[in-house]
Design a protein around this motif. Structure first.
Motif, short mmCIF file in Angstrom:
data_model
loop_
_atom_site.label_atom_id
_atom_site.label_comp_id
_atom_site.label_asym_id
_atom_site.label_seq_id
_atom_site.Cartn_x
_atom_site.Cartn_y
_atom_site.Cartn_z
N ILE A 1 30.16 -19.91 31.64
CA ILE A 1 29.86 -20.43 32.98
C ILE A 1 30.90 -21.45 33.42
O ILE A 1 31.38 -21.43 34.55
N HIS B 1 24.16 -17.82 34.40
CA HIS B 1 23.22 -18.94 34.39
C HIS B 1 21.78 -18.39 34.39
O HIS B 1 20.95 -18.80 33.57
N LEU B 2 21.50 -17.46 35.29
CA LEU B 2 20.15 -16.88 35.37
C LEU B 2 19.80 -16.14 34.09
O LEU B 2 18.66 -16.19 33.61
N HIS B 3 20.79 -15.48 33.54
CA HIS B 3 20.62 -14.74 32.29
C HIS B 3 20.21 -15.69 31.16
O HIS B 3 19.28 -15.43 30.39
N SER B 4 20.90 -16.82 31.08
CA SER B 4 20.59 -17.83 30.08
C SER B 4 19.16 -18.36 30.27
O SER B 4 18.40 -18.52 29.31
N LEU B 5 18.77 -18.59 31.52
CA LEU B 5 17.43 -19.12 31.80
C LEU B 5 16.34 -18.10 31.46
O LEU B 5 15.32 -18.46 30.89
N ARG B 6 16.55 -16.84 31.81
CA ARG B 6 15.44 -15.91 31.65
C ARG B 6 15.37 -15.32 30.25
O ARG B 6 14.32 -14.87 29.81
N LYS C 1 18.50 -18.27 26.22
CA LYS C 1 19.66 -18.16 25.33
C LYS C 1 20.80 -19.03 25.82
O LYS C 1 20.99 -19.15 27.03
N ARG C 2 21.57 -19.59 24.93
CA ARG C 2 22.73 -20.33 25.39
C ARG C 2 23.78 -19.37 25.94
O ARG C 2 23.77 -18.17 25.64
N ASP C 3 24.69 -19.93 26.72
CA ASP C 3 25.67 -19.10 27.40
C ASP C 3 27.02 -19.08 26.68
O ASP C 3 27.84 -18.20 26.91
N PHE D 1 26.84 -17.45 38.27
CA PHE D 1 25.45 -17.44 38.74
C PHE D 1 24.61 -16.46 37.90
O PHE D 1 23.54 -16.81 37.40
#
Ligand SMILES: [Fe+2]
Ligand SMILES: [Fe+2]
Ligand SMILES: [Fe+2]
Ligand SMILES: [Fe+2]
Lengths: 343, 343
Positions: free
Chosen positions: A174, A160-165, A168-170, A157
């Protein structure tokens, strides 16, 4: 001795007395008669009788598993054993110490001792508050699996939020973390089809999640590296616990589990299990899962959390060095070192 | 008029002036010269030139998608259109009103107007602060997709924890919710390969997630039903926005997007896209995804959150009535009513 114990231990002891009473009933007898006399602090899980397992089994609308389980051979499952990663950094030592304290407290309160030699293994603390019955084993694994499903969910989780904000790709972390969370939830949903935890156990689970999930969330935001290390050490303990359970099953110390029918959800999830698989077959697979979580989390803890890819999900054809994979064919219980990985 | 606007709008207007300046450059010219003069409040996204897209594209260690995308035919994608579910309950009206307010504010601040008739569609507010350029479109979709990835992640996380602490199966909701969150993240990761958002946009995204994620989390704990309804209405707006973008692409109003090369991540993710697919093909698929989210969330909002299964993941062979599925062959934009479903 009693006066030295804090109140939570007295409670546990009270539960234990209640529990001993219950566990003296013969394996075949249903414990329903004792149920109305149960204390509210009773932590014993009612092991379902054969007919009840069928009744409580749930075959309705079972979907294909969201994360299909890799195939584990019986031989590979049997080879899994306790392995310990020597702490190297200060953070490692804190994570290791943290697990030792949590586990020590939990073991003492719930009346569990890890056998440390063959004699202890053989007598199994019979007649003491550390004797493990089927009921106690179920309480233990249900509680542990309900906690074990948290870290992978929190980590995936947060990433995922880190990638969205950060736009950047993960790099596929995940995926493995969600798989781990799903896998732990399958362990839990399997066990609850075999026994009915008491209301006290359920309350502890409910409150325990509230505390652990929030703490783990904050720690994961602050320092994901040592959260993965912490989970690595947690999984070492899980392997150790299931190894003990496997020993007791193999030595016929738990007659109620001897001919128990494993639930449909387990048959659907683990590719090698079928309707007539034994409880031992099931636990062998669950232990192998924990060993894989141990390997994954110790490895992730060795990586650069922001930049490195998850090496478990993509095999590079040109690679000549051994690299991590999802199955049991290539494993490294103490985790892969960063310099040995193609990232 | 200016004195009537609150300060955030003045800021947006300042950004808009900056932005108009930027958008007057010819499609082929790189806007790098203007970059050093950009205000800190600049929200314009630098549309990458063809050579830069190739340079910023990322083909390294791309794994198979965690949630493989279903196949959408071109014809089905083109048929997708705006559909609105009439609010029926008080909660529905609150959710619908909530979206209207959030969207109205966001549109006004960022300078966007949904065309309401053919004349507005044709002139596209040319010369006003509501004119949409390629840069403004990218800012808009990047911001929206970074927000859109939150609800599915929150909902699946909450339901996972719920399953663990109540020792209950989830009935496959998590699967569809995680898929939605993953799908939105793929939209975002695709768009950021086509343009470079300003630092101000990035800051707004960072802060925006902090606010929205926490609010949505609390609301989801309190009332998941109306959270799904809220997302249903949000997705209605997403379909409407992408329909507008598709209109502008089809009428050659956005020359910088005409021959843009779509990034590798999109080619890997959508099964029908290939290296030479157009930006329009991509947006058609993204709109279809949003239409599917709209259907899924309006349907989930119609269900009993605790007991009902997710009807999208398992087809029942004996069922004679039409039932939900993952593709575009059978759809119901305003959601499936509970009484029409086999649960
Ligand atoms: Fe487990
Ligand atoms: Fe585990
Ligand atoms: Fe989207
Ligand atoms: Fe969406």
């Amino acid at each position: 001795v009693r006066s030295q114990l804090p109140s939570i231990c007295s409670t546990a002891r009270a539960a234990w007395i209640q529990h001993s009473h219950y566990s003296t009933s013969t394996p075949a007898a249903t414990p329903s008669k004792t149920e109305e006399h149960r204390s509210v602090f009773d932590i014993s899980t009612k092991v379902l009788a054969e007919s009840d397992i069928a009744k409580h089994d749930d075959k309705l609308f079972i979907t294909h598993p969201l994360f299909p389980h890799p195939t584990f051979s019986q031989e590979d499952c049997e080879k899994v054993m306790f392995e310990h990663r020597e702490p190297k950094t200060f953070g490692d030592r804190m994570a290791c110490k943290g697990i030792a304290i949590v586990r020590g407290t939990f073991d003492f309160v719930t009346g569990y001792k890890k056998p440390r030699n063959e004699a202890e293994e053989a007598h199994g603390f019979k007649g003491t508050r550390y004797e493990m019955t089927e009921s106690k084993w179920l309480t233990r694994v249900i509680f542990l699996e309900s906690i074990a499903g948290v870290p992978g969910a929190v980590a995936s989780f947060v990433r995922h939020l880190h990638s969205l904000r950060l736009l950047k790709r993960d790099k596929a972390w995940i995926e493995t973390l969600l798989d781990e969370a799903f896998n732990e939830r399958m362990h839990l949903l399997t066990f609850i089809k075999l026994g009915k935890p008491s209301w006290f156990t359920r309350t502890i689970i409910y409150v325990g999640q509230g505390v652990f999930c929030n703490l783990f969330f904050l720690f994961y935001l602050a320092n994901p590296k040592y959260c993965h290390r912490f989970v690595g050490y947690l999984e070492e303990e899980a392997v150790s616990t299931y190894t003990h359970l496997i020993y007791e099953l193999e030595h016929n110390k738990l007659p109620k589990f001897k001919d128990i029918k494993i639930p449909t959800i387990a048959v659907q999830y683990w590719p090698e299990l079928h309707e007539d698989s034994s409880f031992l077959d099931l636990i062998l697979r669950i232990r192998a899962d924990e060993a894989k979580h141990r390997e994954v989390n110790h490895t992730l803890a060795n990586l650069d959390q922001r930049k490195d890819r998850n090496p478990f999900v993509l095999q590079i054809p040109e690679e000549t060095r051994p690299q991590p994979e999802n199955g049991l064919k290539v494993t490294k219980g103490t985790g892969w070192e960063r310099e040995d990985l193609t990232l």
